[in-house]
Design a protein around this motif. Structure first.
Motif, mmCIF file in Angstrom:
data_model
loop_
_atom_site.group_PDB
_atom_site.id
_atom_site.type_symbol
_atom_site.label_atom_id
_atom_site.label_comp_id
_atom_site.label_asym_id
_atom_site.label_seq_id
_atom_site.Cartn_x
_atom_site.Cartn_y
_atom_site.Cartn_z
ATOM 1 N N ASP A 122 0.850 -1.187 0.000
ATOM 2 C CA ASP A 122 0.000 0.000 0.000
ATOM 3 C C ASP A 122 0.888 1.240 0.000
ATOM 4 O O ASP A 122 1.566 1.522 0.997
ATOM 5 N N PRO A 123 0.932 2.007 -1.099
ATOM 6 C CA PRO A 123 1.807 3.181 -1.156
ATOM 7 C C PRO A 123 1.449 4.256 -0.135
ATOM 8 O O PRO A 123 2.280 5.079 0.218
ATOM 9 N N ASP A 124 0.199 4.247 0.354
ATOM 10 C CA ASP A 124 -0.213 5.222 1.370
ATOM 11 C C ASP A 124 0.183 4.790 2.780
ATOM 12 O O ASP A 124 -0.039 5.521 3.740
ATOM 13 N N ALA A 125 0.765 3.605 2.908
ATOM 14 C CA ALA A 125 1.177 3.105 4.225
ATOM 15 C C ALA A 125 2.613 2.602 4.176
ATOM 16 O O ALA A 125 2.937 1.558 4.751
ATOM 17 N N ASN A 135 4.221 1.248 1.776
ATOM 18 C CA ASN A 135 4.297 -0.007 1.024
ATOM 19 C C ASN A 135 4.127 -1.247 1.897
ATOM 20 O O ASN A 135 4.538 -2.351 1.523
ATOM 21 N N ARG A 147 -1.414 -4.556 2.331
ATOM 22 C CA ARG A 147 -2.742 -3.967 2.537
ATOM 23 C C ARG A 147 -3.532 -4.794 3.558
ATOM 24 O O ARG A 147 -3.564 -6.028 3.485
#
Length: 303
Positions: free
Chosen positions: A25-28, A30, A33
């Motif tokens: 997840d690029p918002d976390a 990487n 998810r």
């Protein structure tokens, strides 16, 4: 090409990951998810379609009828221009292409169908998953958005996963200046110790007949691609991933015999009672309750 499919299908795929990151997840940062409420791991449909595309590209190598539309480092409008050339539009500048297509539309009311059919015949992923083709959308052509007959949901792990951050080191030094100051560099790597994921999919014979021409030959290639989608995708982050089950339900007719959820509910995946922390596929039981499947629906376990 073989004939267009005539039966509706649903399918269930089980795949697992061991000490890897199936979909960062690029918002976390990487990290893998995760559903924050349940703790179950997630893998997006986009990620899985990418694996399928990559497999098709590997085995077909852009053979006629099996090109891939959405691929790394290739602008979509480059492929769009191939379809434009097939209807006599040879312009290369985007603005001129749009103007030429609008003029062509006034003179040929069937240009939408011609361009759509060209893209579907030549690009496997458009014929399968559909696509949004911006070049044609800008020109106000109806063929800009193609709805594909094959669709996937998000994959979800059977049990909650634990995302671990592992510290790693490397002895490679980037510059001579770094060599004078230190001998190693530190980094972090996110992994899932083990996770078994389930994804459900759909194949619409109705859309195949009306829109893209998805054929029986395409269907067999799709099953092959799903079974092998991780076999040519190994990396440091996904070293040990594999498809463990592909369960296919074939209806007797184009519009199907029963709701999809009844078929999906017949596939039960559960952890063995004596297992507290699953670490392999053998820690699970996969059972298909065939008594809940209508007689007119054929079930096949492809692996």
């Amino acid at each position: 090409m073989s004939e267009v499919i005539k039966n509706r299908y649903e399918f269930v795929v089980l795949f697992d990951v061991e000490n890897g990151n199936p979909n960062g997840d690029p918002d976390a940062g990487n990290m893998p998810r995760i559903d924050p409420e349940s703790g179950l791991g997630l893998v997006t449909d986009v990620c899985l379609k990418r694996k399928i595309r990559n497999y098709i590209e590997t085995v077909k190598e852009d053979a006629e009828g099996y090109k891939i539309y959405i691929k790394d480092d290739v602008p979509l409008n480059r492929s769009d221009r191939e379809a434009c050339a097939s209807v006599g539009v040879e312009e290369t500048e985007e603005k001129k292409v749009t103007e030429s297509l609008k003029k062509l539309k006034k003179n040929d009311e069937n240009v939408d169908i011609k361009i759509r059919d060209y893209m579907c015949q030549n690009f496997f992923d458009i014929r399968t998953f559909g696509a949004v083709m911006t070049t044609f959308v800008k020109a106000a052509l109806n063929c800009g958005q193609v709805r594909g007959p094959v669709q996937l949901g998000f994959a979800r792990s059977i049990d909650p996963i634990v995302s671990q951050e592992v510290t790693i080191t490397r002895v490679a030094i980037t510059t001579e200046k770094d060599a004078a100051n230190k001998s190693t560099e530190m980094g972090r790597k996110s992994v899932v110790p083990y996770g078994l994921y389930r994804v459900e999919g759909y194949v619409s014979a109705n859309l195949a007949r009306k829109v893209t021409g998805f054929s029986e030959e395409d269907l067999e290639l799709l099953w092959e691609a799903i079974i092998n989608m991780f076999e040519h995708d190994h990396s440091a982050a996904r070293g040990n991933m594999a498809v463990r089950e592909l369960i296919v339900f074939k209806h007797s007719k184009e519009l199907g015999d029963c709701p999809a959820y009844k078929l999906f509910d017949s596939v039960e995946v559960r952890k063995k009672e004596e297992v507290e922390y699953p670490r392999s596929y053998r820690d699970y039981i996969v059972e298909v309750h065939e008594e809940n499947i209508p007689d007119s629906v054929e079930m096949k376990r492809m692996i």
